[in-house]
Scaffold this active site. Sequence first.
Site, PDB file in Angstrom:
ATOM      1  N   HIS A  87       0.817  -1.220   0.000  1.00 37.33           N
ATOM      2  CA  HIS A  87       0.000   0.000   0.000  1.00 37.33           C
ATOM      3  C   HIS A  87       0.848   1.266   0.000  1.00 37.33           C
ATOM      4  O   HIS A  87       0.344   2.343  -0.319  1.00 37.33           O
ATOM      5  CB  HIS A  87      -0.997  -0.013   1.157  1.00 37.33           C
ATOM      6  CG  HIS A  87      -0.440   0.260   2.510  1.00 37.33           C
ATOM      7  ND1 HIS A  87      -0.205  -0.725   3.448  1.00 37.33           N
ATOM      8  CD2 HIS A  87      -0.082   1.412   3.120  1.00 37.33           C
ATOM      9  CE1 HIS A  87       0.259  -0.194   4.557  1.00 37.33           C
ATOM     10  NE2 HIS A  87       0.343   1.121   4.390  1.00 37.33           N
ATOM     11  N   ASP A 118       0.002  -7.488   1.081  1.00 37.85           N
ATOM     12  CA  ASP A 118       0.464  -6.129   1.362  1.00 37.85           C
ATOM     13  C   ASP A 118       1.978  -6.032   1.505  1.00 37.85           C
ATOM     14  O   ASP A 118       2.494  -5.391   2.428  1.00 37.85           O
ATOM     15  CB  ASP A 118      -0.225  -5.592   2.628  1.00 37.85           C
ATOM     16  CG  ASP A 118      -0.187  -4.061   2.703  1.00 37.85           C
ATOM     17  OD1 ASP A 118       0.341  -3.438   1.762  1.00 37.85           O
ATOM     18  OD2 ASP A 118      -0.682  -3.507   3.697  1.00 37.85           O
ATOM     19  N   SER A 197       4.391   2.506   8.023  1.00 44.30           N
ATOM     20  CA  SER A 197       4.071   1.394   7.134  1.00 44.30           C
ATOM     21  C   SER A 197       5.281   0.971   6.315  1.00 44.30           C
ATOM     22  O   SER A 197       5.938   1.787   5.688  1.00 44.30           O
ATOM     23  CB  SER A 197       2.940   1.791   6.185  1.00 44.30           C
ATOM     24  OG  SER A 197       1.722   1.909   6.872  1.00 44.30           O
TER      25      SER A 197
END
Length: 502
Positions: A87, A118, A197
Site C-alpha cells: 500500500h 500487502d 508502514s
Amino acid sequence: MNHRSSLFLLALASFPLAVGAQPAPEPAAPASNQAIDLSSGAWDGVVNIDVSVLFPDYREPWNAGQPSGGSGTGFLIGKNRFLTNAHVVSNATRILIRTSNDPEPHPAKIVHIAHDCDLALIEAEDAAHFEKLKPVEFGGIPQLNTEVIAIGYPIGGDRISVTRGVVSRIDFRPYSHTSVDSHLAIQVDAAINPGNSGGPVMQLGKVVGVAFQGFSGRVAQNVGYMIPVPVIKRFLKDVEDGSYDHYVDLAASDFPIENPAQAKALGLEGGGVGVMVGDVEPAGSVGEILKIGDVILSIDDNPVLNNGLVRFEGELVDMNEIVERKFAGDVIKVAYMRGGKKQEAKVTLKRFDPYVRLGAQYNQRPRYIVHAGLVFQPLDRNLMDAHQIRDSTVNYVFDNFLTEKLYVERPEPVVLTSVLPDEVNTWITPYAHSIVDEINGVKIRTLKDVETALANKEKPFIEIRLEDKNRPLVLKRSLTESAHPRIMQTYNIPAASYLGDE
C-alpha cells in the site's frame, strides 16, 4: 480506496476476527534486553519512501486519474532490494528513497508487488548509493509478552523514529489493503503511525515483522499490527522465479463440530477432530472434491480439531495456515468423511479469481466501453466505491457474487455506469447504474461480450436489456454512429474503449 495524507491503512472496527492462530508459550516478562541494541546501527538500511501517486478515475475511466502523494518506510533485505508494504507504493508514478544519513533522494522502482499480503520489493535505479548498507536478518515469530521495536518514518518525518511495544496477540486476521484477504498477523502495543508502514519491527537484532496497519483511536488505543516472518518469506519465495503467483485457497468455508450429539451423528469417533464443510466454491481448489456436509479430518496428515485449528510446527494455528504457506500448483492431501466413510483426496492448489473482484485493486487502468454516450464498466469494489451505487440489483450482485455463485453464469458483471447526455440518448439517464443482461440477444457475461454485441451491425436498432428493468433501452444504430464522434469530442474522450492489456 480513498487517499490518506500518508500511505497507512487503518484496520476497520467492523472487520470480523477469524478463528485465531494463537500460540500459547509461557509468558515472558517484557525486558529491554529482548529488543535490539539501539547502538548497533540496525536502522542504517531503513529508508524513507516518498511516493507520487496517480489514483485511477473510475467515474471517468478514460481520464488519467487524480495525482497525489504519500510516504512510508522500507528496509534493505538484500543487494539493492528493499522490502516495504504494497500500500506504500500502490499506484505509484514516482518513488524516491533516502536514508537518515543521506538526505539526497534516489529514484526507485517496483520489482514485485503482492497486494493480497500487502508486501512489495523495490530497488534503487542506481544501486551504488546503497552498496555499503548491511541487509537485515530475519528472525522467527516472537513470543507473546516479549518486547519489539518498530523503526520507521512516522507522519512523513525526515528522521528515524523508534518505538517500543509488547507482542499482545498472534492471530489469523484480515489485511485491510484489499479488504478481503486474511493472513497471519501479530498485534503489538507499539505506536504504529502513518509513515511507519513498511518499516521493520525488530527483536534481538533481527526483523520479526513489517509494520502495516493499526486501529484508529476511536476503536482502540496503541494497537498496531505487523506482517510476520512466515508471510514475508512466502512472498520472497514466490517471487524467486521472477513473478508473483498470488496466494492459493481451498475456497471452502467450514463450521466447528463441538456438539457431542452432532459428532456422533456424523460418525466421528471422538477426540475433538473434524470440521464440517459449510460451502464449496465450484471454481475453487476443492470445487470438484468436497461437498457441503463433508467433514474435514486432516490436511497433509495434520489433524483438524473441531474448532478449525491444527497443530502445525508445534503451535495451534488456523487450518488455513497450512494452505497459506503453499504455492500455486502445489498438491496437498485432504482426509475427509462423507456419509460415515473416510476418504482421501489430493488437491492441486490454485488462486480463486472471483474472490479478487470483491477486494480493492491497484496498479491497473479502469476498463470501459463508451458507445453513444453509454458507459459500460465491469463490476468490482473500485467501481462500487467510486460511483456510490445504490441500485438494489447491483448491490445484490456484488454482495452475493460468491455466496449465490453468481460468478458461474456471469464471471464479470457489466454495469451501465453513466449516460453522457446527447440528443441520441435522450430520456435514457434513469437507466444508469444497472446491470447489463443482454445486447441484441447476446448474453453479457464479461465486458468483452459488450464489444462483440455492439460490433454486430446487422440489426437497425441496438436493444439493451438491463437486469430488473421492465423495458429495454433502444437506440437507432444509424443515429448512434453519427453521434459517436460528436460525443467523443464533446466529452474529450481519447479512446472509445480500454479492455485491458493483451
